[in-house]
Motif scaffolding. Structure first.
Motif, short mmCIF file in Angstrom:
data_model
loop_
_atom_site.label_atom_id
_atom_site.label_comp_id
_atom_site.label_asym_id
_atom_site.label_seq_id
_atom_site.Cartn_x
_atom_site.Cartn_y
_atom_site.Cartn_z
N ASP A 167 -0.52 -19.11 8.32
CA ASP A 167 -0.05 -19.76 7.14
C ASP A 167 0.69 -21.04 7.40
N THR A 168 1.23 -21.04 8.47
CA THR A 168 2.14 -22.15 8.68
C THR A 168 1.52 -23.41 9.27
N VAL A 169 1.93 -24.61 8.60
CA VAL A 169 1.20 -25.65 9.04
C VAL A 169 2.08 -26.68 9.56
N VAL A 170 1.90 -27.21 10.84
CA VAL A 170 2.84 -28.24 11.62
C VAL A 170 2.07 -29.77 11.35
N VAL A 171 2.72 -30.65 11.10
CA VAL A 171 2.58 -32.00 10.98
C VAL A 171 3.15 -32.62 11.96
N ALA A 172 2.89 -33.05 12.98
CA ALA A 172 3.39 -33.79 14.22
C ALA A 172 3.22 -35.30 14.10
N GLY A 173 4.26 -36.02 14.00
CA GLY A 173 4.33 -37.41 14.05
C GLY A 173 5.04 -37.94 15.23
N MET A 174 4.13 -39.14 15.71
CA MET A 174 4.76 -39.64 16.89
C MET A 174 4.65 -41.29 16.83
N LYS A 175 5.57 -42.37 17.36
CA LYS A 175 5.50 -43.82 17.40
C LYS A 175 6.12 -44.14 18.64
N GLY A 176 5.64 -45.40 18.75
CA GLY A 176 6.69 -45.96 20.03
C GLY A 176 6.27 -45.30 21.42
N GLY A 177 4.83 -44.85 21.48
CA GLY A 177 4.57 -44.22 22.80
C GLY A 177 4.28 -45.66 23.74
N ALA A 178 4.21 -46.92 23.37
CA ALA A 178 3.93 -47.94 24.11
C ALA A 178 4.95 -47.94 25.17
N THR A 179 6.33 -47.49 25.00
CA THR A 179 7.24 -47.57 26.03
C THR A 179 6.79 -46.89 27.37
N ARG A 180 5.95 -45.97 26.95
CA ARG A 180 5.49 -45.10 28.34
C ARG A 180 4.44 -46.15 28.85
#
Length: 706
Positions: A167-180
């Motif tokens: 029943d649980t929903v996880v919304v994962a957000g990510m930005k700034g991966g260009a630093t890698r």
């Protein structure tokens, strides 16, 4: 038993295989280690500093003079005179490429996973352990809350991914991966720059020399006489060399300095110098110089015409032509040589700068090497210093030329002769400099100029001192005058005094006043009144020379000797001439020269480089700047929104984020995001007291560090 032996053998084989794998893993880990890369970069940086501070590819003789025999040899063994092409420098660059390449290849998979994986498998406990989190209890259904959270994340620039776990929903957000990506780019940039440096490291030249296909020429030969083994083809790789081209001349080669010699590098085109111009500051220093070049290339329909100057080069077919220096281009000189053997003879001489002339002087052969010509010789104006006290006013004393006179034994002295007389303390002199080695300053012979601004009067006086009959007559007259002044009438004594004067004149023209003084001191040694005898002998010498001078004036004026009157200027000229006669004996050459005419010709010094790896280095530098920018100015941030439905139809929202760099900025950003969610949901979230806890102590999401 056989089975047991086979088992043991198989076990040992596996152990050896494991050992080989472990050794390979250790070696691979060493190559890709940060410590090794930093060590190599430090060594390259130190070598680059040495290559910048220490002038590169100069003739070995200059280094020997500068550092002395011991340190010259030490630096030579370390190849510090050509650092960027030294075998150890190229080896370090190659090892740096290998090490950094291994490091990049090992870390790219992890970096890729880091910038592409959203880490949706998180637990509530892990999110609550993060310092930035907030919870909302709302009556809105789960789907609407999920949409609000996802919209808010996307509105703040986060890329999102949704995953449902029951029943649980996880919304994962990510930005700034260009630093890698910046991490990868910085390492790749090091590899690219090192590859560009290797491409410009003259590896082809070193390999040809190692294989015996190339011989370094050490003799000073015309380019047409350099053997084929010392030539490089037009497409032989990178190089940096120099060539001097006179005006209205051309060249299709450049000379590369290699240790204590050189090789000839062919160019795929020819350079013609139409004209060379130079401007000077008031103090005589060059202010600017430029060359008008014409490039003749078989691949071009029309030649290229362009003027180059300092910092404004010409680039053609990957070859960059710099204005580097200037020198004489073979100025033609017409000279008059005045023999100093007392004969009074002169000899006309014509030659060019850099030309060697064979001269027969008094039965002895001399080699005259014309070294240089200076059109301008600028010095401070002494009259301006006396008049205004200013030392910033200058005067041009006219052209001069340098030459070396070498005897049959090969011993040489260097000379510097001015064309026009130079004013010194209100008197005019022809200056003739001499030195025995390049490390010494010139010592100048000052020959007084007569009323016609020539050396004729002095040269006639100098020749008269070698005329024995004239000297004897003058000595007798001088003795008679001096004895008469003393009230002595003794013809026999007068003859002895005249004989002494003859000897002193002969000694003077051979060895100067120093030799005369030594001769006189030897004569008066043991006498009762040596000081008086010395003074009398010097008076006799001076009076004899003055009588010769008066006789010369009488001949010039066309009057009887008794009618000659000398004014202050003529007496001053006589005193200067006496000093010059003594200095001529120490001049070190049987002849002095006078410049009658010259046809000035200049030559431009060009430095030509070909660096195929230059653009590679530029590209690597651009990548390095981009990578550093991404590393320092882009922050990798992650935020999760966990939506859990309740039985009463409402739902719970938990949002949490992590950013290990710039926590203050991320805290403000997270607060703004949470406020946007609250505005959409219409409820205030629960934000318990913050607990800072190392993510490694929990099972929650963490950012991977390098």
């Amino acid at each position: 038993m056989a089975q047991s032996a086979a088992t043991i053998s198989t076990g040992q084989s596996r152990q050896r295989g494991q050992y080989r794998r472990s050794l390979g893993a250790i070696w691979l880990e060493f190559l890709g280690s940060m410590n090794l890369a930093i060590t190599l970069l430090v060594v390259v940086s130190i070598a680059s500093v040495i290559g910048t501070v220490l002038p590169q590819n100069n003739p070995y003789s200059e280094y020997l003079i500068q550092f002395g025999p011991f340190w010259f040899e030490v630096f030579r063994l370390l190849n510090l005179y050509d650092v960027y092409s030294a075998w150890w420098f190229l080896a370090i660059l190659g090892f740096l490429v290998l090490s950094t390449g291994v490091c990049v290849s090992r870390h790219i998979p992890g970096v890729w996973r880091e910038i592409t994986r959203y880490r949706t498998h998180v637990r509530e406990k892990s999110l609550l352990a993060l310092s930035q989190h907030r919870r909302w209890r709302t009556s809105v259904d789960a789907e609407s809350v999920e949409a609000v959270a996802e919209t808010a994340l996307q509105g703040y620039g986060f890329r999102t991914r949704r995953e449902a776990r029951g029943d649980t929903v996880v919304v994962a957000g990510m930005k700034g991966g260009a630093t890698r990506i910046g991490y990868v780019l910085t390492h790749v940039a090091v590899v690219v720059i090192a590859l560009g440096a290797l491409a410009d490291g003259n590896i082809n030249l070193k390999l040809r020399e190692l294989m015996g296909d190339l011989a370094v020429e050490t003799r000073d030969l015309p380019v047409s006489q350099v053997p084929a083994a010392s030539w490089l083809g037009p497409e032989s790789g990178s190089f940096r060399g120099n060539v001097t081209i006179p005006e209205e001349s051309n060249s299709g080669v450049v000379f590369l300095q290699v240790r204590d010699g050189y090789v000839v590098q062919q160019l795929p085109f020819e350079i013609y110098v139409e004209d060379f111009r130079i401007d000077h500051y008031p103090n005589g220093m060059p202010s600017s110089y430029e060359s008008d070049l014409v490039i003749h290339d078989p691949a071009l329909e029309e030649p290229i015409r362009q003027t180059i100057s300092v910092n404004h080069p010409l680039t053609h077919r990957g070859h960059t032509i710099y204005q580097a220096s200037f020198t004489d281009g073979g100025t033609a000189l017409e000279l008059t040589g005045h023999l100093l053997d007392g004969s009074g003879q002169t000899m006309p001489i014509t030659g060019r700068v850099f030309e060697n002339l064979r001269l027969q002087l008094g039965g002895l052969q001399r080699t005259m090497e014309i070294d240089d010509f200076q059109l301008f010789n600028v010095d401070r104006d002494p009259r301006a210093v006396e008049r205004t006290g200013s030392r910033d006013e200058f005067r041009n004393v006219g052209p001069s030329f340098n030459f070396t006179m070498r005897d049959e034994a090969g011993q040489a002295r260097e000379f510097h002769t001015y064309m026009a007389p130079v004013e010194i303390e209100d008197r005019w002199y022809y200056l003739h400099g001499m030195r025995e080695s390049a490390s010494e300053p010139f010592r100048y012979l000052h020959i007084p100029a007569d009323a016609n601004a020539s050396m004729e009067t002095f040269m006639a006086f100098h020749a008269a001192l070698h005329d024995r009959a004239r000297v004897e007559r003058a000595a007798r007259r001088a003795a008679d005058v001096l004895l008469a002044q003393m009230g002595v009438a003794n013809p026999e004594l007068g003859a002895r005094v005249a004989g002494t004067a003859n000897d002193m004149i002969a000694t003077l023209v051979e060895g100067g006043f120093g030799a005369v003084n030594a001769q006189l001191e030897a004569r008066v040694a043991g006498s009762n009144r040596p000081e008086m005898l010395l003074e009398f002998s010097r008076s006799v010498l001076q009076r004899t020379m003055f009588e010769i001078y008066r006789e010369q004036l009488a001949a010039r004026q066309g009057v009887e000797l008794s009618m000659v009157q000398t004014d202050a200027d003529q007496r001053a000229f006589f005193e200067e001439a006496m000093n010059a006669v003594s200095a001529v004996a120490e001049y070190g050459s049987p002849i002095i020269f006078e410049i009658d005419h010259f046809n000035h010709r200049e030559a431009t010094g060009l430095q030509i480089t070909r660096a195929p790896g230059k653009n590679v280095v530029y590209a690597g530098s651009a990548v390095l700047v981009l990578g550093i920018f991404l590393l320092f100015y882009v922050s990798h941030r992650r935020i999760w929104a966990m939506v859990t439905p309740r039985e009463d139809g409402g739902s719970d929202l938990l949002m949490a984020g992590i950013n290990q760099r710039r926590p203050e900025e991320f805290e403000a950003e997270f607060a703004d995001l949470a406020e946007a969610v609250e505005n959409q949901l219409g409820v205030t979230g629960d934000m318990p007291g913050r607990r800072r806890k190392d993510a490694s102590d929990s099972a929650g999401p963490t950012e991977q560090t390098d």
